[in-house]
Design an enzyme around this catalytic site. Structure first.
Site, mmCIF file in Angstrom:
data_model
loop_
_atom_site.group_PDB
_atom_site.id
_atom_site.type_symbol
_atom_site.label_atom_id
_atom_site.label_comp_id
_atom_site.label_asym_id
_atom_site.label_seq_id
_atom_site.Cartn_x
_atom_site.Cartn_y
_atom_site.Cartn_z
ATOM 1 C CG ASP A 122 -1.928 0.884 1.406
ATOM 2 O OD1 ASP A 122 -1.933 2.193 0.725
ATOM 3 O OD2 ASP A 122 -3.052 0.743 1.801
ATOM 4 C CG ASP A 145 -10.120 1.092 -9.003
ATOM 5 O OD1 ASP A 145 -11.119 1.406 -9.185
ATOM 6 O OD2 ASP A 145 -9.830 -0.090 -8.607
ATOM 7 C CG ASP A 181 -9.739 6.363 -18.314
ATOM 8 O OD1 ASP A 181 -9.736 6.242 -17.050
ATOM 9 O OD2 ASP A 181 -10.007 5.587 -19.033
ATOM 10 C CB THR A 216 -0.374 4.079 -19.364
ATOM 11 O OG1 THR A 216 -2.052 4.537 -19.218
ATOM 12 C CG2 THR A 216 0.183 4.903 -18.750
ATOM 13 C CG PHE A 218 -4.970 1.428 -16.958
ATOM 14 C CD1 PHE A 218 -6.049 0.636 -16.841
ATOM 15 C CD2 PHE A 218 -3.896 0.836 -16.407
ATOM 16 C CE1 PHE A 218 -6.059 -0.698 -15.915
ATOM 17 C CE2 PHE A 218 -3.806 0.110 -15.467
ATOM 18 C CZ PHE A 218 -4.944 -1.099 -15.255
ATOM 19 C CD GLU A 219 -2.750 8.533 -22.540
ATOM 20 O OE1 GLU A 219 -2.899 9.444 -22.862
ATOM 21 O OE2 GLU A 219 -1.825 8.076 -21.772
#
Length: 238
Positions: A122, A145, A181, A216, A218-219
């Protein structure tokens, strides 16, 4: 550290005292990633675990240089690309997903990147207990997230208390760079960051996409889904 050790250390988020800001995924670890974890963790790895000993970054990297903290480095490709293009700074990538840790370690070895280390656990515990105040030149929070359900918004990383902690670990003049995003999360990020003491927006609103941030996974997913990308850059002023 073995893959099973990493998975056990990750554990079940319901057992953690802190509200977690990530999904405790495990996933399949390939032979390549397993090998990298086994061989390279003793050299490049950092365990974020109790009793949370202070992290001596000069000893960790073998030099004293400005330090960039990457929170949620995923598979590590963006971290590796930025570190390769920025050899004058050191990069500490924090991730909870064993395949991502293994992949970044493999890339570090293949590309002979002396300025990258990886940490498992974490990131908030790392910040609170292991990193000294004012020790970071930059913090990157790329595509965290979004926790889109309203009941889960409390799990979002960019919250007032977390941002206050991040600010204390940045050196004066250091930069917090977030990207997402999810438009609703971007608006929340901007609201929280604008209200934070000691942080100043480097742009009038959202920032143009910085050239130094690699595209990335995720992008790409966000763009493919028709979502806009939002960057936010804030400097610690006091």
């Amino acid at each position: 550290m073995t893959t099973s050790d990493l998975a056990d250390a990750l554990g079940d988020g319901r057992r953690m005292a802190r509200i977690t800001t990530f999904h405790p995924r495990r996933g399949r670890v390939s032979t390549r990633h397993e090998d990298a974890l086994t061989r390279l963790w003793p050299r490049y790895g950092v365990d974020i675990a109790e009793p949370y000993p202070p992290l001596d970054t000069t000893a960790l990297f073998g030099r004293r240089a400005p330090l960039v903290l990457e929170i949620g480095s995923g598979m590590g490709d963006a971290t590796a690309a930025m570190a390769a293009a920025d050899p004058g700074r050191d990069y500490l990538a924090v991730e909870v997903f064993p395949p991502g840790l293994g992949n970044l370690l493999a890339v570090v070895e293949e590309r002979e990147l002396a300025n990258v280390r990886v940490a498992q656990g974490d990131a908030l515990n790392l910040l609170q207990h292991m990193l000294a105040p004012g020790s970071l030149d930059a913090v990157h929070v790329y595509f965290p997230d979004p926790w889109p359900k309203l009941k889960h918004h409390k799990r979002r990383l960019i919250q007032p208390d977390n941002v206050a902690l991040l600010r204390t670990r940045l050196a004066v003049g250091g930069v917090l760079h977030c990207a997402t995003d999810w438009a609703a999360y971007a608006e929340q990020m901007a609201e929280v960051l604008n209200a934070a003491d000691g942080l100043a927006n480097l742009h009038d609103g959202f920032a143009p996409r910085p050239a130094h941030r690699p595209v990335t996974k995720f992008e790409r997913r966000g763009l493919a889904a028709g979502r806009q990308i939002f960057d936010l850059l804030y400097r610690r002023t006091s």
